[in-house]
Scaffold this motif. Structure first.
Motif, short mmCIF file in Angstrom:
data_model
loop_
_atom_site.label_atom_id
_atom_site.label_comp_id
_atom_site.label_asym_id
_atom_site.label_seq_id
_atom_site.Cartn_x
_atom_site.Cartn_y
_atom_site.Cartn_z
N UNK A 1 0.81 -1.22 0.00
CA UNK A 1 0.00 0.00 0.00
C UNK A 1 0.84 1.27 0.00
N UNK A 2 2.00 1.28 0.74
CA UNK A 2 2.79 2.49 0.79
C UNK A 2 3.46 2.78 -0.56
N UNK A 3 3.96 1.72 -1.22
CA UNK A 3 4.58 1.92 -2.53
C UNK A 3 3.53 2.28 -3.57
N UNK A 4 2.33 1.72 -3.44
CA UNK A 4 1.27 2.06 -4.38
C UNK A 4 0.91 3.54 -4.28
N UNK A 5 0.83 4.05 -3.05
CA UNK A 5 0.50 5.46 -2.86
C UNK A 5 1.56 6.35 -3.48
N UNK A 6 2.83 6.02 -3.25
CA UNK A 6 3.92 6.83 -3.81
C UNK A 6 3.96 6.73 -5.34
N UNK A 7 3.66 5.53 -5.87
CA UNK A 7 3.69 5.38 -7.31
C UNK A 7 2.55 6.15 -7.96
N UNK A 8 1.38 6.15 -7.34
CA UNK A 8 0.26 6.91 -7.90
C UNK A 8 0.56 8.41 -7.89
N UNK A 9 1.29 8.86 -6.87
CA UNK A 9 1.71 10.27 -6.87
C UNK A 9 2.69 10.52 -8.02
N UNK A 10 3.56 9.56 -8.27
CA UNK A 10 4.53 9.69 -9.36
C UNK A 10 3.81 9.75 -10.71
N UNK A 11 2.71 9.00 -10.86
CA UNK A 11 1.97 8.97 -12.12
C UNK A 11 1.42 10.34 -12.51
N UNK A 12 1.13 11.17 -11.51
CA UNK A 12 0.56 12.49 -11.81
C UNK A 12 1.54 13.40 -12.52
N UNK A 13 2.84 13.05 -12.48
CA UNK A 13 3.84 13.92 -13.10
C UNK A 13 4.75 13.20 -14.08
N UNK A 14 4.45 11.93 -14.39
CA UNK A 14 5.31 11.18 -15.31
C UNK A 14 4.47 10.63 -16.46
N UNK A 15 4.55 11.28 -17.60
CA UNK A 15 3.81 10.85 -18.78
C UNK A 15 4.27 9.49 -19.26
N UNK A 16 5.56 9.22 -19.13
CA UNK A 16 6.14 7.95 -19.56
C UNK A 16 5.46 6.77 -18.85
N UNK A 17 5.40 6.82 -17.52
CA UNK A 17 4.80 5.72 -16.75
C UNK A 17 3.29 5.67 -16.95
N UNK A 18 2.64 6.82 -17.06
CA UNK A 18 1.19 6.85 -17.26
C UNK A 18 0.80 6.14 -18.55
N UNK A 19 1.58 6.40 -19.61
CA UNK A 19 1.31 5.75 -20.90
C UNK A 19 1.51 4.25 -20.80
N UNK A 20 2.60 3.84 -20.14
CA UNK A 20 2.87 2.40 -20.04
C UNK A 20 1.82 1.70 -19.20
N UNK A 21 1.37 2.30 -18.11
CA UNK A 21 0.32 1.70 -17.29
C UNK A 21 -0.95 1.49 -18.12
N UNK A 22 -1.31 2.48 -18.92
CA UNK A 22 -2.51 2.37 -19.74
C UNK A 22 -2.39 1.23 -20.74
N UNK A 23 -1.22 1.10 -21.37
CA UNK A 23 -1.03 0.04 -22.36
C UNK A 23 -1.04 -1.34 -21.71
N UNK A 24 -0.42 -1.46 -20.54
CA UNK A 24 -0.39 -2.75 -19.86
C UNK A 24 -1.77 -3.15 -19.37
N UNK A 25 -2.56 -2.17 -18.94
CA UNK A 25 -3.93 -2.48 -18.53
C UNK A 25 -4.74 -3.01 -19.70
N UNK A 26 -4.56 -2.41 -20.87
CA UNK A 26 -5.27 -2.89 -22.05
C UNK A 26 -4.87 -4.32 -22.38
N UNK A 27 -3.57 -4.61 -22.26
CA UNK A 27 -3.08 -5.96 -22.53
C UNK A 27 -3.65 -6.96 -21.54
#
Length: 239
Positions: free
Chosen positions: A20-46
């Motif tokens: 849970x702690x790493x998930x919270x920090x990673x979600x905060x990171x997603x708000x400012x990292x287009x690279x990771x946001x794009x990859x998360x979206x593609x992996x979810x589709x897969x």
């Protein structure tokens, strides 16, 4: 987590395998990292596409593509430039393949077994490659069984490769002087021990797969036994 490490967590985040702690920090990171946001979206589709095919083996072309890409992968964090620029497509694709392989195994193992080894990233990467290698075999198949007292046993196996992956989840807690012992049994019920465990595991088994008819799980004295103690906690036909 360090700055380079955070970019390697897109796969476990999609699989809901982060603490849970790493998930919270990673979600905060997603708000400012287009690279990771794009990859998360593609992996979810897969993962969604894979989930719709959970009752059938992965397409042979998918397995071949995954294995072809994994052979060339070096497990290094991506190089994230200070200034905004386009990420290197080759590294993005290779890292995505590993996360996709993990998603494929999670779907194959009863559509929802979380791979918690991401807490140890290097061990998880090795496990993903080993498990993907079993899934890549043309005769790979998945069987499931319940464990007495609670929990699930899943076996992904390939007779052709003489390898299997055993996933044990939500096992009951044992007394300190007892341990779980894993077995493969031939059609004559001759048992071969393939390992010991104190709790949930995801384990690659080299050998002891060809010609075997049943996977068994028993509770044994600490240190294990030469033969299974009956009744078994789980008996899973491999056919």
């Amino acid at each position: 987590m360090t700055d380079p490490d955070v970019h390697t967590l897109t796969g476990p985040y999609v699989l809901d395998a982060l603490p849970s702690d790493e998930r919270t920090r990673f979600e905060a990171h997603l708000t400012e990292c287009t690279f990771c946001t794009t990859e998360v979206a593609e992996l979810r589709q897969a993962a969604v596409k894979l989930a719709t095919q959970v009752s059938t083996p992965p397409p042979p072309a998918l397995k071949a593509n995954v294995m072809a890409a994994i052979e060339d992968v070096r497990q290094l964090p991506p190089q994230v430039p200070v200034a905004a620029s386009t990420p290197k497509p080759q590294r993005f694709a290779r890292r995505s393949v590993l996360a996709l392989a993990a998603a494929a195994l999670a779907v194959a193992a009863a559509g929802g077994v979380a791979i918690d080894q991401y807490q140890d990233r290097s061990a998880a990467e090795r496990a993903n490659q080993q498990m993907a290698a079993v899934l890549a075999q043309p005769d790979a198949r998945t069987v499931h069984g319940t464990v007495e007292g609670g929990g699930q046993a899943t076996v992904v196996l390939s007779t052709r490769a003489d390898k299997s992956v055993v996933v044990l989840r939500d096992l009951p807690r044992l007394p300190k002087n007892r341990i779980w012992q894993l077995w493969m049994m031939d059609p004559a019920n001759k048992a071969t021990s393939i390992g010991l465990s104190t709790g949930d595991i995801t384990q690659l088994v080299n050998g002891s797969t060809t010609g075997m008819a049943t996977f068994g799980l028993t509770v044994e004295p600490k240190g294990g036994s030469r033969t299974p103690t009956l009744p078994a906690a789980a008996v899973v036909p491999l056919a």
